[in-house]
Scaffold this motif. Structure first.
Motif, PDB file in Angstrom:
ATOM      1  N   UNK A 203       0.805  -1.230   0.000  1.00 18.69           N
ATOM      2  CA  UNK A 203       0.000   0.000   0.000  1.00 18.69           C
ATOM      3  C   UNK A 203       0.827   1.263   0.000  1.00 18.69           C
ATOM      4  N   UNK A 204       2.169   1.113   0.067  1.00 17.63           N
ATOM      5  CA  UNK A 204       3.036   2.299   0.053  1.00 17.63           C
ATOM      6  C   UNK A 204       3.078   2.885  -1.360  1.00 17.63           C
ATOM      7  N   UNK A 205       2.705   4.157  -1.454  1.00 11.14           N
ATOM      8  CA  UNK A 205       2.643   4.805  -2.762  1.00 11.14           C
ATOM      9  C   UNK A 205       3.938   5.527  -3.122  1.00 11.14           C
ATOM     10  N   UNK A 206       4.760   5.810  -2.129  1.00 16.56           N
ATOM     11  CA  UNK A 206       6.038   6.480  -2.383  1.00 16.56           C
ATOM     12  C   UNK A 206       7.053   5.423  -2.830  1.00 16.56           C
ATOM     13  N   UNK A 207       7.518   5.500  -4.090  1.00 16.60           N
ATOM     14  CA  UNK A 207       8.393   4.474  -4.662  1.00 16.60           C
ATOM     15  C   UNK A 207       9.725   4.366  -3.922  1.00 16.60           C
ATOM     16  N   UNK A 208      10.309   5.514  -3.578  1.00 14.47           N
ATOM     17  CA  UNK A 208      11.609   5.491  -2.898  1.00 14.47           C
ATOM     18  C   UNK A 208      11.491   4.856  -1.520  1.00 14.47           C
ATOM     19  N   UNK A 209      10.396   5.232  -0.815  1.00 13.06           N
ATOM     20  CA  UNK A 209      10.222   4.681   0.524  1.00 13.06           C
ATOM     21  C   UNK A 209       9.901   3.195   0.451  1.00 13.06           C
ATOM     22  N   UNK A 210       9.123   2.825  -0.584  1.00 12.65           N
ATOM     23  CA  UNK A 210       8.784   1.406  -0.737  1.00 12.65           C
ATOM     24  C   UNK A 210      10.045   0.596  -1.010  1.00 12.65           C
ATOM     25  N   UNK A 211      10.953   1.100  -1.857  1.00 11.96           N
ATOM     26  CA  UNK A 211      12.194   0.380  -2.181  1.00 11.96           C
ATOM     27  C   UNK A 211      13.060   0.228  -0.910  1.00 11.96           C
TER      28      UNK A 211
END
Length: 826
Positions: A203-211
């Motif tokens: 559900x994380x929409x921020x790609x950098x934070x998800x990575x």
């Protein structure tokens, strides 16, 4: 993570004081209620003031926020319900944020946060957003209440859907990280939690934070695989994930995964691939990055596993320690460094670093169970190398001592035996070194006191280690009593013998007694009885010792132990001055024993003891009889020969007085001639034997002499000259006395030789020579303190002084030269 662990411990201690946080929150609510119930007060803009307090909190100006909230309290009688709720919420925010910034969250503070948030909801209908719900959940995590934290996570999921995914997986990550600080066996549910983390991360929409979070999760999952010895599965998983991450267009943030893949390959024995990925990871991290120390440690371990290059490995581990590693990496670096140093013979540093690793492991022993086993295996290997491979027992003991903190007060039986054997070997080594310690004899016969003290220290050190060996053998024997009775008996015996060697007689007596009473069927039981008697004898308990010896002689008369008890039994009688009883025992061996022959050790000891006893009692006839036989049989023995020859020679010399007394009586010419011939023969034999004593002891190193042998050596110089004098050989006597003076210059004994030189010159009418020798004698007499003449072993007899006095009077020997005041006083 260490902070969480500390707080977990604090939480458990506060569990018994659950009411304290509730009271804190309750008092806050009570105070707020009091303020709200106050009658008319000044008007305040509560919403604006609360907005200001919130702004101060966001700016981390906690003092201003606290000041503002406290200032509002007396004037909120007109406050709306929602403002009252905001006061509680902001107070909760203040406590949480201040504790978080301080980096030390106390249980009472976290409990207060939870109570304040709940009170705002319950009493004033406040709506908690995802940020405050996350703070509540994190407080539960820190307090160790994971189930309650997950209840809050589920609430965030239900109320905010995917809009608060970061709050959900953030809490789950905290739970996982906290559980990873627990011992491996207590990390329940981590796998399921990790799957939950992956699910919420979608559900994380921020790609950098998800990575970033995905990299952490992948590394955690692979680490769990490695912890379960699934290196192959971990490497396969990491390879796939690394491909996925690199497909996203960059790999500069993948150092942690590459280092973990290197570890997996290393576990598999695929060293070339391991080195390749360690080096890839190293190129991606800065010098100060915590991962740098971990990679360096991995490279050092690889140098050990792949090439055995201890020098390069040591450099890697040392550099890792310099890079401010994490606590776990520091322990690994310490272990690797210590192992490398040990292989490079830097044992002092190795022991020190092993000790430091042990200290850190024992801060969390259950968590570091695998590292603890690794240290134990490595240290034992180095111990075995030093003990069995090199015979370096002191170094072996240093390594063995590293392990002690791992076990606490109750050492395992195996380690007890290792300590016992090591102390025993060190004791034997010290004893051997002491026997070889060279003690130079200075001019005039004085012993080098420093060398003598060094030898004494070695003997004392040997006794200390024997006693320690005994203690460990005793504990090992007790530990093995139920496990293996035979091994227990062996250790009990070794404990007794070691106490014996340490000359700790009461302890030796206790152990031998225990052995005798508990090991009735053991082959060494009779030896234990005999040694028990010897221990009692050494302790001065002669009657009790005699009981032990007599028991063996009566109950087992033909046993080797009974034979070996005969001479000690006689010595006990001698110690008690029961000389006739001692003679009967010794004669039962020398004369009457049906089995013991001159070839046996017991016969030899008994014969020598009997001759020595007669010599001691001044019974020179029987002494000569037995010592002649002993000298004929054992005179060539390098250890016994000098003593036997001295005692026989002295018995010959001393027996002359009896012959001279007989010569003074009425005798026929034939009787007189026979006595004179016997006197001459005895003096000739004594002269010869004293000469052999002098020569044989000259060939021996001074440190090998016993105290008695040292006295015999000294007196033999003077007594052989006396024999020459009594034979009427004045010139020969002069030469022998002169040799004695030179050998024992400045020693009180040399005064005897000088006096005799004066006497001989006087008898020969050599007055000037007599006066010169007399001056030498006077000078020496003035140098020697009076107490020195109290030594009963000095070879001085009354006739020496009487002759000196007579000749000094007749020839006026003291007339030449001035006489000092000291001489006048004498």
């Amino acid at each position: 993570m260490s902070e969480m662990t500390d707080n977990t411990g604090l939480a458990s201690r506060w569990a018994s004081a659950w009411h304290v946080p509730a009271l804190v929150a309750g008092m806050m609510l009570f105070g707020l209620g009091v303020y709200l119930s106050q009658p008319d007060g000044p008007e305040k803009n509560f919403p604006g003031s609360l907005n200001d307090a919130s702004a101060y909190l966001e700016a981390r100006n906690f003092e201003k926020a606290e000041e503002l909230l406290n200032g509002l309290a007396p004037h909120i009688d007109r406050a709306a319900v929602e403002d009252r709720a905001r006061v509680l919420l902001l107070q909760g925010d203040l406590v949480f944020l201040r504790a978080r910034e301080r980096g030390k969250e106390l249980p009472r503070e976290l409990e207060a946060v939870i109570d304040l948030y709940r009170a705002a909801e319950r009493d004033y209908g406040a709506k908690l957003g995802p940020d405050r719900l996350r703070r509540m959940a994190e407080s539960h995590v820190t307090l160790g209440a994971d189930d309650r934290a997950m209840e809050v996570v589920e609430r965030i999921r239900a109320e905010f859907k995917d809009h608060a995914a970061a709050d959900r997986y953030g809490v789950i990550r905290q739970i996982i990280e906290r559980r990873l600080t627990l011992p491996p066996g207590e990390r329940t549910g981590v796998g399921a939690m990790l799957e939950r983390f992956f699910e919420d991360l979608r559900g994380e929409t921020d790609a950098a934070r998800r990575r970033e979070q995905m990299i952490w999760a992948v590394r955690t999952r692979a680490s769990l695989m490695l912890a379960s010895d699934e290196a192959s599965r971990a490497s396969e998983y990491l390879v796939k994930e690394l491909i996925q991450f690199r497909a996203q267009g960059r790999d500069n943030d993948l150092a942690a995964l590459e280092a973990l893949l290197a570890q997996a390959y290393q576990r598999e024995g695929r060293f070339a691939l391991a080195r390749e990925f360690y080096e890839q990871a190293m190129r991606k991290v800065s010098e100060g990055h915590p991962l740098a120390a971990e990679i360096l440690t991995g490279l050092g371990q690889l140098d050990l596993d792949e090439t055995g290059d201890y020098t390069t490995a040591l450099e890697q581990f040392s550099e890792a320690m310099r890079r401010q590693p994490s606590p776990d990496t520091l322990i690994d670096a310490l272990i690797g460094r210590a192992h490398s140093e040990a292989r490079l013979e830097a044992h002092g540093e190795a022991v020190r670093h092993f000790q430091e690793a042990v200290a850190r492991v024992m801060e969390k022993p259950a968590y570091h169970a695998a590292r603890r086993r690794q240290i134990e295996e490595m240290v034992k290997a180095h111990y075995e190398d030093q003990f069995h491979g090199r015979g370096e027992y002191d170094q072996a003991l240093n390594y063995l001592s590293v392990l002690r903190p791992l076990y606490g007060r109750e050492l395992p039986a195996e380690v007890l035996e290792m300590f016992a054997a090591t102390h025993e070997r060190i004791a034997e080594q010290r004893k051997s070194d002491a026997s070889r310690e060279v003690i130079p004899i200075r001019e005039g016969g004085a012993i080098d006191s420093r060398a003598s003290d060094a030898r004494e220290r070695l003997y004392v050190d040997a006794a200390v280690h024997y006693e320690l060996a005994a203690e460990y053998y005793r504990r090992h024997g007790a530990a093995m009593t139920v496990v293996d009775s035979a091994i227990s008996g062996q250790s009990l015996w070794k404990a007794a013998v070691s106490y014996d060697q340490a000359q700790r007689w009461p302890a030796a007596i206790e152990m031998y007694t225990l052995y005798v009473h508990t090991r009735e069927d053991d082959s060494l039981r009779l030896d234990a009885i005999q040694r028990l008697g010897l221990a009692y004898q050494a302790d001065g308990q002669y009657l009790t010792a005699m009981e032990q010896f007599s028991t063996l002689i009566e109950n087992h008369p033909r046993s080797p132990q009974a034979y070996a008890s005969l001479v000690p039994l006689a010595r006990c009688h001698i110690a008690l001055k029961e000389y006739d009883a001692a003679k009967r025992v010794l004669e039962s061996v020398v004369v009457h024993h049906p089995t013991l022959t001159p070839e046996s050790t017991e016969y030899r000891h008994a014969l020598i003891e009997l001759g020595t006893l007669h010599h001691r009692l001044r019974e020179y006839g029987p002494a000569v009889e037995h010592l002649e036989v002993a000298t004929a049989l054992f005179g060539s023995d390098p250890e016994l020969g000098a003593t036997l020859k001295f005692q026989l020679a002295d018995s010959y010399r001393q027996s002359i007085a009896g012959i001279e007394q007989d010569l003074a009586g009425p005798l026929s010419p034939a009787q007189k001639q026979a006595l004179e011939d016997d006197r001459t023969r005895r003096l000739e034999e004594a002269l010869r034997l004293f000469g052999e004593v002098v020569e044989s002891i000259k060939r021996r190193s001074p440190e090998s002499l016993t105290a008695v042998e040292a006295v015999y050596q000294r007196n033999a110089y003077f007594y052989r000259a006396d024999c020459a004098y009594d034979l009427g050989r004045r010139e020969e006597a002069l030469a022998l006395y002169d040799e004695a003076v030179k050998r024992w210059q400045n020693h009180p004994a040399s005064l005897v030789a000088l006096v005799q030189i004066v006497n001989i010159h006087s008898e020969l009418g050599q007055t000037q020579a007599a006066r010169a020798a007399n001056r030498r004698a006077r000078d020496l007499l003035n140098m020697i303190p009076d107490e020195a003449f109290a030594d009963p072993t000095l070879p001085m007899a009354r006739e020496h002084w009487e002759r000196w006095l007579r000749w000094s009077s007749e020839l006026d020997l003291f007339a030449q030269g001035p006489v000092s005041g000291a001489e006048a006083d004498r």
